[in-house]
Structure formats: C-alpha cells, structure tokens
Write a protein that holds these residues in place. Structure first.
Motif, mmCIF file in Angstrom:
data_model
loop_
_atom_site.group_PDB
_atom_site.id
_atom_site.type_symbol
_atom_site.label_atom_id
_atom_site.label_comp_id
_atom_site.label_asym_id
_atom_site.label_seq_id
_atom_site.Cartn_x
_atom_site.Cartn_y
_atom_site.Cartn_z
ATOM 1 N N GLN A 1 0.779 -1.138 -0.310
ATOM 2 C CA GLN A 1 0.136 -0.476 0.369
ATOM 3 C C GLN A 1 1.311 1.481 -0.157
ATOM 4 N N ALA A 2 1.884 1.398 1.235
ATOM 5 C CA ALA A 2 2.316 2.121 1.270
ATOM 6 C C ALA A 2 3.098 2.744 -0.219
ATOM 7 N N CYS A 3 3.659 1.688 -1.585
ATOM 8 C CA CYS A 3 4.321 1.588 -2.796
ATOM 9 C C CYS A 3 3.463 2.407 -3.030
ATOM 10 N N GLN A 4 2.674 2.217 -3.088
ATOM 11 C CA GLN A 4 1.122 2.419 -4.048
ATOM 12 C C GLN A 4 0.859 3.876 -4.284
ATOM 13 N N ASN A 5 0.964 4.160 -2.548
ATOM 14 C CA ASN A 5 0.829 5.698 -2.403
ATOM 15 C C ASN A 5 2.075 6.651 -2.105
ATOM 16 N N LEU A 6 3.325 6.158 -3.017
ATOM 17 C CA LEU A 6 4.087 7.248 -2.636
ATOM 18 C C LEU A 6 4.924 6.569 -4.341
ATOM 19 N N SER A 7 4.173 5.917 -4.980
ATOM 20 C CA SER A 7 4.275 5.512 -6.755
ATOM 21 C C SER A 7 5.490 5.257 -6.305
ATOM 22 N N GLN A 8 6.534 4.767 -5.916
ATOM 23 C CA GLN A 8 7.500 3.779 -5.835
ATOM 24 C C GLN A 8 7.242 2.305 -5.937
ATOM 25 N N PRO A 9 8.720 1.653 -6.942
ATOM 26 C CA PRO A 9 7.813 0.410 -6.736
ATOM 27 C C PRO A 9 8.081 -0.522 -6.191
ATOM 28 N N GLU A 10 7.942 -1.548 -5.876
ATOM 29 C CA GLU A 10 8.187 -2.294 -4.811
ATOM 30 C C GLU A 10 9.630 -3.136 -5.248
ATOM 31 N N ASN A 11 10.078 -3.187 -4.193
ATOM 32 C CA ASN A 11 11.706 -4.051 -3.768
ATOM 33 C C ASN A 11 11.046 -5.325 -3.260
ATOM 34 N N PRO A 12 11.599 -6.278 -4.159
ATOM 35 C CA PRO A 12 11.673 -7.636 -4.148
ATOM 36 C C PRO A 12 11.694 -8.296 -2.771
ATOM 37 N N PHE A 13 13.100 -7.831 -2.671
ATOM 38 C CA PHE A 13 13.384 -7.897 -1.741
ATOM 39 C C PHE A 13 13.655 -7.785 -0.338
ATOM 40 N N ILE A 14 12.500 -7.149 -0.348
ATOM 41 C CA ILE A 14 12.344 -5.965 1.343
ATOM 42 C C ILE A 14 10.531 -6.861 0.888
ATOM 43 N N ALA A 15 10.200 -7.221 -0.060
ATOM 44 C CA ALA A 15 8.718 -7.513 -0.276
ATOM 45 C C ALA A 15 8.391 -8.886 0.672
ATOM 46 N N ARG A 16 9.786 -9.280 -0.248
ATOM 47 C CA ARG A 16 10.072 -10.989 0.343
ATOM 48 C C ARG A 16 10.474 -11.333 2.321
ATOM 49 N N VAL A 17 11.180 -10.071 2.344
ATOM 50 C CA VAL A 17 11.806 -10.407 3.484
ATOM 51 C C VAL A 17 10.727 -10.194 4.830
ATOM 52 N N LEU A 18 9.634 -9.645 4.404
ATOM 53 C CA LEU A 18 8.191 -8.869 4.991
ATOM 54 C C LEU A 18 7.153 -9.909 5.480
#
Length: 417
Positions: A13-30
């Motif tokens: 949701q934060a990536c969408q709100n800030l128009s920032q592409p997701e980092n798959p590494f961060i996504a996997r760790v979370l």
C-alpha cells in the motif's frame, strides 16, 4: 500503538501511495516476518543485508528506505534493522535520522558498508542525541571521515542509551579519536566501541595516550577494538599502565599493529595482576617466541581470568607455541587459543594434538585440527577465530557461528548491559 503484524500488505500500500516500485527483496523479507508467530510479543530484526551471495538480491536504495520506514513507523515489534551492504547514501541517512527521532522501539541498526558520508553521519549522530531506544549502531565501512566521526564523539557526551558503537573502517582521524576518548571519560553507558583502522599520519601515538587516559577513569567500557592503529610498544605500555587501574574492560583487540616482544612484556606483567580481562587479540603483530613465552609465563603462574587468546600470524616458532600449549595444562581458565599463521613445526603439532586428545582444548575453541601423514602428526587450519565473520555471515554450515565468532560466545556485551 503498534499495528497488527501485516507488514507486507502495508508495504504494498505504501509503494502505491508513494508511486514507488516494490523492491522484491524487501517484500519477501516482510512476508517472512508476517509468518513469525512471535512477532508481536518478542520483537524481530528485519534482515535486509545486500550481500547474499547465494541468492542475488536488489539492494536497498534511498527511495526503498523511504517506503520501508513509512511502514515501520507504527510497527513497534520491529526492534532491529539490518541494512548492511546496500546502496544507502546521505539521503538515506537523512531518512533514517528522521525515523530515529520519531521511533522509540528500534534497538539495533546495522548500516555497515553503505555509501554514507560526513553529512549523513551528522544527521544520524544528531538524531541519537535525542533517541533513547537504540542500543547498538554499526556504521562500519561508511567513509564518514574525521569530521563525521567528530559528530559521533559529540553525541557520546549526550546520549545515555547507546551501548555498542562500531566506527571501524570509517576513515576517522586523529581529532576524532582524541574527541571520542575525551567523550568516554564522561559517558557512563557505552559498553563496546570499535575504532579499527583509523587514518593516522602521526607516528607519535597521541591517540593511544588519550585512550589510555580514558581507560583510567572509565568504569563502563567492556569491549575495545584498536586494530590497525599502527600501535607500537610505547602505546602498549601506556595502555597497560592504564589497565592496572581499570576493572571493567573484558575484551581488548590489538590486532594488526606493530607490537613486538618488548610490548608483549608489558602485557605479560599486566596479566599477572589483572583479573578482569577475558579476551586478548594480538593477531597479525610480531611478538615472536620471546613474546609468546612472556604470555605463557603469566598464564601458567598468575593469570586466571583470560579465556581467549589469539596470536595468529606472529612469527612464532615451536619454542613459543609449545610454551603456550604447556601453559594450558596448568591454566584451566584459558579455553580458546588461536595459533594459525605461525611456524607449526613437529613439536607444535604434537603439543596441540595432545591438548585436543586429552580434551583440554576443544576443536571449536581453536583454529587447528590434527591429522596424520605417514605416522607424523600435522595441523590443518579450521575456519575458527575470535571474529572470523565480523563483517559477514556465512550462508552455509561450513563453520559453526559459535566457533567462527568465538568472541560472541565468550563475551556477549549484552551480558554487561
């Protein structure tokens, strides 16, 4: 108030709100963190280090960090953040400084080997002047320079929460080291500091003199790293004189200096009277046989506090190494000894093979292992040491963490917090 442990959803949701592409590494760790059943009760450390050699990962950038901290703002269960070996610059340091000023739960922050400079150091040090939660900060390898180090020295006069600070390989200089020593005469909370590899042009050892003066009055410091300081026998003598009056220091790292047998003579005399020092790291000096014998005499007769000794790569031959092995038979406190990189002749191989055979020495507590060729005992190297993996963690079981980082097993600074 902490949000429910659904970090990945909040990140998307934060990536969408800030128009920032997701980092798959961060996504996997979370996502992995969300599966932890104890996340909301015990707290977790998000391990986002970018040096995973087995699984290449997109390293965390300044923009990625901005999104991440917006997610962690209300996640009180995240108590540690490992961002080592990423692409964070001074802009990322500004984001982290703002987070530290607003966050009251983060206890561990690893920013080791990023691209943070002097201005980033100023921002983080400034944030720590008011932050009362962070206990352990690693800035290792960020080229903050002498001025950046000065900001941390000033912070130490104010901050009363930080327990462990790592400024090794940060290109700090003479003024920073002197200012840090002065700050530690006032600071009563810091337990461990790494000041390895400063950039010093003077041969007068002014920094060692100031650090020795600090040790006379400081009663809280438990762990001190002074590797690659260009320290000579004069500096060792100053330190030893101060340590006669110090009853708190447990771990002294003097590796990679210019210490000879004359300097070790002062250490030997100190060990005969000091009953608090538990770990002594003399790796990569030049103490030779005479220095090893000085140490063995102290260990065999008087000292009963030292638990670990490293004399790796010190140009010691069989005479000195056998003396150390014999000292272990009468000293039952010394449990860890590291000798690789010296001249391991037949007498040395037999002496340490015997120590291992009678279980006076355990394989996990030394860096050699015996084997036989044509009936002759030889020694092979083991990947063990006081801090073999100080800057990286192996992704396989080739070396047990307790053996590879023996100092953490012998002397966990947290025990003294």
């Amino acid at each position: 108030m902490s949000v429910l442990p659904d970090l990945h959803l909040h990140y998307v949701q934060a990536c969408q709100n800030l128009s920032q592409p997701e980092n798959p590494f961060i996504a996997r760790v979370l996502q992995e963190a969300d599966k932890n059943d104890e996340i909301s009760t015990k707290g977790i450390t998000l391990k986002l280090a970018g040096n995973n050699h087995l699984v290449p990962v997109p390293r965390v950038t300044d923009d990625d960090l901005g999104v991440l901290v917006s997610v962690l703002g209300q996640a009180a269960f995240v108590t540690g953040l490992d961002l080592a070996y990423n692409l964070l610059t001074d802009a990322g340091a500004k984001t982290m400084a703002t987070f530290l000023q607003e966050n009251s739960t983060l206890q561990y922050l690893n920013l080791m080997f990023n691209d943070i400079g002097t201005s980033g150091a100023e921002l983080i040090a400034g944030a720590l002047c008011s932050n009362q939660s962070l206990v352990h900060l690693r800035m290792t390898g960020n080229k903050i320079g002498n001025q950046g180090g000065m900001f941390f020295a000033s912070m130490l006069k104010i901050n009363s929460a930080l327990k462990k600070l790592d400024l090794g390989d940060c290109d700090v200089g003479l003024k920073c080291l002197i200012s840090t020593a002065i700050a530690l005469t006032q600071n009563k909370s810091l337990k461990a500091i790494n000041l390895n590899r400063p950039l010093l042009s003077s041969q007068q050892e002014e920094t060692t003199v100031h650090i020795a003066r600090m040790l006379r009055s400081n009663s809280s410091l438990v762990e001190l790293h002074l590797g690659k300081h260009g320290m000579k026998n004069f500096g060792v003598e100053r330190l030893c004189d101060a340590l006669y009056e110090n009853s708190s220091l447990r771990y002294l790292d003097l590796s990679c200096n210019n210490i000879t047998c004359d300097g070790v003579k002062f250490l030997g005399e100190l060990l005969k009277k000091n009953q608090t020092l538990e770990i002594l790291d003399l790796e990569a000096n030049r103490i030779e046989d005479v220095g090893a014998i000085y140490l063995s005499e102290a260990l065999a007769t008087r000292n009963r506090s030292l638990k670990a000794l490293s004399v790796v790569s010190n140009n010691i031959t069989g005479k000195g190494l056998v003396a150390l092995a014999q000292a272990m038979h009468s000293n039952m406190t010394l449990s860890h000894i590291y000798i690789w990189g010296n001249k391991l002749d037949r007498s040395t191989c037999e002496a340490f093979s015997e120590l291992l055979a009678v279980e006076r020495l355990q394989l996990g507590c030394t860096d050699v292992a015996p084997y036989k060729v044509d009936g002759q005992v030889l020694l092979a190297e083991l990947s063990h040491g006081l801090a073999k993996h100080r800057y990286w963690s192996p992704r396989c079981a080739a070396a047990a963490p307790g053996a590879a980082n023996a100092s953490l097993q012998i002397l966990a600074v947290s025990e003294y917090l």
